[in-house]
Motif scaffolding. Sequence first.
Motif, mmCIF file in Angstrom:
data_model
loop_
_atom_site.group_PDB
_atom_site.id
_atom_site.type_symbol
_atom_site.label_atom_id
_atom_site.label_comp_id
_atom_site.label_asym_id
_atom_site.label_seq_id
_atom_site.Cartn_x
_atom_site.Cartn_y
_atom_site.Cartn_z
ATOM 1 N N GLN A 1 -43.868 13.045 -28.789
ATOM 2 C CA GLN A 1 -43.586 11.788 -29.468
ATOM 3 C C GLN A 1 -42.335 11.881 -30.332
ATOM 4 O O GLN A 1 -41.542 10.938 -30.400
ATOM 5 C CB GLN A 1 -44.797 11.374 -30.302
ATOM 6 N N LEU A 2 -42.138 13.022 -30.993
ATOM 7 C CA LEU A 2 -40.927 13.206 -31.794
ATOM 8 C C LEU A 2 -39.681 13.164 -30.919
ATOM 9 O O LEU A 2 -38.710 12.455 -31.215
ATOM 10 C CB LEU A 2 -40.971 14.545 -32.527
ATOM 11 N N VAL A 3 -39.691 13.926 -29.851
ATOM 12 C CA VAL A 3 -38.497 14.037 -29.005
ATOM 13 C C VAL A 3 -38.188 12.714 -28.314
ATOM 14 O O VAL A 3 -37.013 12.342 -28.147
ATOM 15 C CB VAL A 3 -38.679 15.168 -27.968
ATOM 16 N N VAL B 1 -29.613 28.714 -15.799
ATOM 17 C CA VAL B 1 -31.027 28.924 -15.436
ATOM 18 C C VAL B 1 -31.706 27.678 -14.911
ATOM 19 O O VAL B 1 -32.891 27.721 -14.558
ATOM 20 C CB VAL B 1 -31.829 29.485 -16.635
ATOM 21 N N GLY B 2 -30.998 26.539 -14.853
ATOM 22 C CA GLY B 2 -31.632 25.308 -14.398
ATOM 23 C C GLY B 2 -32.527 24.727 -15.475
ATOM 24 O O GLY B 2 -32.469 25.104 -16.643
ATOM 25 N N THR B 3 -33.392 23.803 -15.077
ATOM 26 C CA THR B 3 -34.249 23.114 -16.048
ATOM 27 C C THR B 3 -35.716 23.511 -15.929
ATOM 28 O O THR B 3 -36.583 22.843 -16.500
ATOM 29 C CB THR B 3 -34.125 21.587 -15.882
ATOM 30 N N ASN B 4 -35.995 24.581 -15.210
ATOM 31 C CA ASN B 4 -37.378 25.064 -15.133
ATOM 32 C C ASN B 4 -37.598 26.319 -15.973
ATOM 33 O O ASN B 4 -38.722 26.835 -16.037
ATOM 34 C CB ASN B 4 -37.774 25.357 -13.679
ATOM 35 N N ALA C 1 -39.887 11.606 -17.020
ATOM 36 C CA ALA C 1 -38.691 11.555 -17.859
ATOM 37 C C ALA C 1 -39.068 11.701 -19.327
ATOM 38 O O ALA C 1 -40.064 11.154 -19.785
ATOM 39 C CB ALA C 1 -37.964 10.238 -17.633
ATOM 40 N N GLY C 2 -38.255 12.474 -20.048
ATOM 41 C CA GLY C 2 -38.496 12.674 -21.476
ATOM 42 C C GLY C 2 -38.828 14.108 -21.801
ATOM 43 O O GLY C 2 -38.517 15.041 -21.039
ATOM 44 N N ALA C 3 -39.466 14.297 -22.944
ATOM 45 C CA ALA C 3 -39.782 15.641 -23.435
ATOM 46 C C ALA C 3 -40.785 16.334 -22.531
ATOM 47 O O ALA C 3 -41.726 15.717 -22.020
ATOM 48 C CB ALA C 3 -40.341 15.558 -24.853
ATOM 49 N N THR C 4 -40.602 17.627 -22.348
ATOM 50 C CA THR C 4 -41.541 18.434 -21.564
ATOM 51 C C THR C 4 -42.430 19.296 -22.445
ATOM 52 O O THR C 4 -43.506 19.698 -22.014
ATOM 53 C CB THR C 4 -40.784 19.368 -20.604
ATOM 54 N N THR C 5 -41.982 19.643 -23.623
ATOM 55 C CA THR C 5 -42.629 20.573 -24.575
ATOM 56 C C THR C 5 -42.692 21.994 -24.025
ATOM 57 O O THR C 5 -43.403 22.828 -24.575
ATOM 58 C CB THR C 5 -44.039 20.101 -25.006
ATOM 59 N N HIS C 6 -41.939 22.283 -22.980
ATOM 60 C CA HIS C 6 -41.901 23.633 -22.423
ATOM 61 C C HIS C 6 -41.244 24.574 -23.444
ATOM 62 O O HIS C 6 -40.091 24.380 -23.813
ATOM 63 C CB HIS C 6 -41.094 23.626 -21.123
ATOM 64 N N GLY C 7 -41.971 25.557 -23.893
ATOM 65 C CA GLY C 7 -41.515 26.484 -24.920
ATOM 66 C C GLY C 7 -42.449 26.537 -26.110
ATOM 67 O O GLY C 7 -42.496 27.551 -26.822
ATOM 68 N N ALA D 1 -33.327 25.039 -22.187
ATOM 69 C CA ALA D 1 -32.823 24.338 -21.002
ATOM 70 C C ALA D 1 -33.897 23.450 -20.383
ATOM 71 O O ALA D 1 -33.576 22.484 -19.675
ATOM 72 C CB ALA D 1 -32.331 25.354 -19.973
ATOM 73 N N ALA D 2 -35.164 23.761 -20.643
ATOM 74 C CA ALA D 2 -36.274 23.066 -19.981
ATOM 75 C C ALA D 2 -37.018 22.111 -20.904
ATOM 76 O O ALA D 2 -38.145 21.736 -20.631
ATOM 77 C CB ALA D 2 -37.257 24.094 -19.406
ATOM 78 N N ALA D 3 -36.395 21.690 -22.003
ATOM 79 C CA ALA D 3 -37.106 20.907 -23.007
ATOM 80 C C ALA D 3 -37.152 19.411 -22.707
ATOM 81 O O ALA D 3 -37.981 18.698 -23.266
ATOM 82 C CB ALA D 3 -36.472 21.116 -24.384
ATOM 83 N N PHE D 4 -36.278 18.923 -21.824
ATOM 84 C CA PHE D 4 -36.144 17.475 -21.657
ATOM 85 C C PHE D 4 -35.683 17.174 -20.239
ATOM 86 O O PHE D 4 -34.864 17.896 -19.669
ATOM 87 C CB PHE D 4 -35.123 16.926 -22.666
ATOM 88 N N GLU D 5 -36.244 16.110 -19.669
ATOM 89 C CA GLU D 5 -35.812 15.629 -18.355
ATOM 90 C C GLU D 5 -35.197 14.249 -18.510
ATOM 91 O O GLU D 5 -35.814 13.335 -19.064
ATOM 92 C CB GLU D 5 -37.010 15.548 -17.398
ATOM 93 N N ASP D 6 -33.980 14.094 -18.039
ATOM 94 C CA ASP D 6 -33.322 12.789 -18.130
ATOM 95 C C ASP D 6 -34.007 11.747 -17.243
ATOM 96 O O ASP D 6 -34.050 10.563 -17.581
ATOM 97 C CB ASP D 6 -31.849 12.904 -17.734
ATOM 98 N N ASN D 7 -34.544 12.189 -16.107
ATOM 99 C CA ASN D 7 -35.182 11.288 -15.148
ATOM 100 C C ASN D 7 -36.474 11.902 -14.641
ATOM 101 O O ASN D 7 -36.703 13.104 -14.774
ATOM 102 C CB ASN D 7 -34.244 11.019 -13.956
#
Length: 426
Positions: A110-112, A311-314, A410-416, A397-403
């Motif tokens: 929600q923050l991101v 490293v990409g987005t994964n 799309a949006g925050a992934t919370t990965h990490g 690198a994996a914290a957010f997806e544009d699409n």
Amino acid sequence: MTQFITVALTQQPPQSLWGKADVSFDSNSASIHLKGSDDLRQIQMAARKLRSQGLNQVSLAGDLWSIDCQWAFFQGFATAKTGYEVQWTGSDEVQQQLEYRRYSATFARQLVNATPEDLPPVSLAQLSANWLKELAADKISFKIIKGDDLLTHEWAGIHAVGRGSERPPALLELDYNPSGDVNADVDIALVGKGITFDSGGYSIKSSEGMLGMKADMGGAATVTAALGLAIQSGLTKRVKLFLCCAENLISGHAYKLGDIITYKNGTTVEIVNTDAEGRLVLADGLQAASETGAPLIINAATLTGAVVMAVGTNYNAIFSPQPEMLELARNKAGDVAERVWPLPLDPWHKTMCPSPYADTANSRPAKGGGAGGASNAAGFLSRFVREDANWLHMDLAAAFEDNNSSLWAAGATTHGVLTIAELINN
């Protein structure tokens, strides 16, 4: 009454009428047919398929749902828009741990995903502190230093980056002290980049590159949520949290190319790229963290575009001068089914942004900071970390997806979040 769809895992292939599909339906239930190659990835992709078909409420059922499998499903099912629900399965302990994860990740998400208009720097600091206070009110104290008061405390980097905005920059200093002993040693210090919007400053971004920059405070959200998750799990260590919050905007008050910032530790930094602002605010946070005497310092930041190219987005990239710290981070990420990958950080990386006018520049005058940009940024940060501390820098690198993608909405992934929580609890 809302109808929940039951979702089960099976190792049986789908019936022939479903062809090669890995998800099949029967009345009010669905089955994910595991292929055995990368089950967690397949489950997360299947969850995205189910969510994209309009399903909002699902109940997980069956014996194959481990805690990692359920979390992978939730991460694929979650979206920026609310109104969805996943019911867990398994023992009470497993369901409680999953609920801790969900609560923490939802806060970070929600923050991101919040609009930059709704989340100015001081609000980011205040909301983060308030959420942690709700979890452990009597164990937490905090203060927010904002605006020109930052200069009084010699936090020159946060002030410089944020002074171009009408909404003041801020540093959150939060102390989680479960023993209540004011003389207790600080075990861990956490630092998060909290750039609530990044225009690039006078090194202005393109419209396309600026669109997702509400997520440039992903590091602050990640370390806050990780601390909250650790607290919910019964954390007994003393932890201090520092969030470096600012908007990087253009105005007559904004910092400019050619400016020189003098930091609290005496380091002088020439600005050659106002879009390399994250390292400037983190430098203050890392000095504050070093002053606590904590033997372990962890920082997280959506710091460089170069790391995405690497490293990409994964994966999230990790850096540390201590090989054992990198190994620990990889092990802890593996324990919670998150992905990290180490990138180089040698002593000479701190000299890779030379300046004829200052001790260092904040970048190199080349697109993306030039070759090795992520490592050079880590080298810059190393100037501000106490030499005897164990230090881990995570470039998200994996914290957010544009699409929307096959794995994430799309949006925050919370990965990490889970990785850092595991490190805190280690």
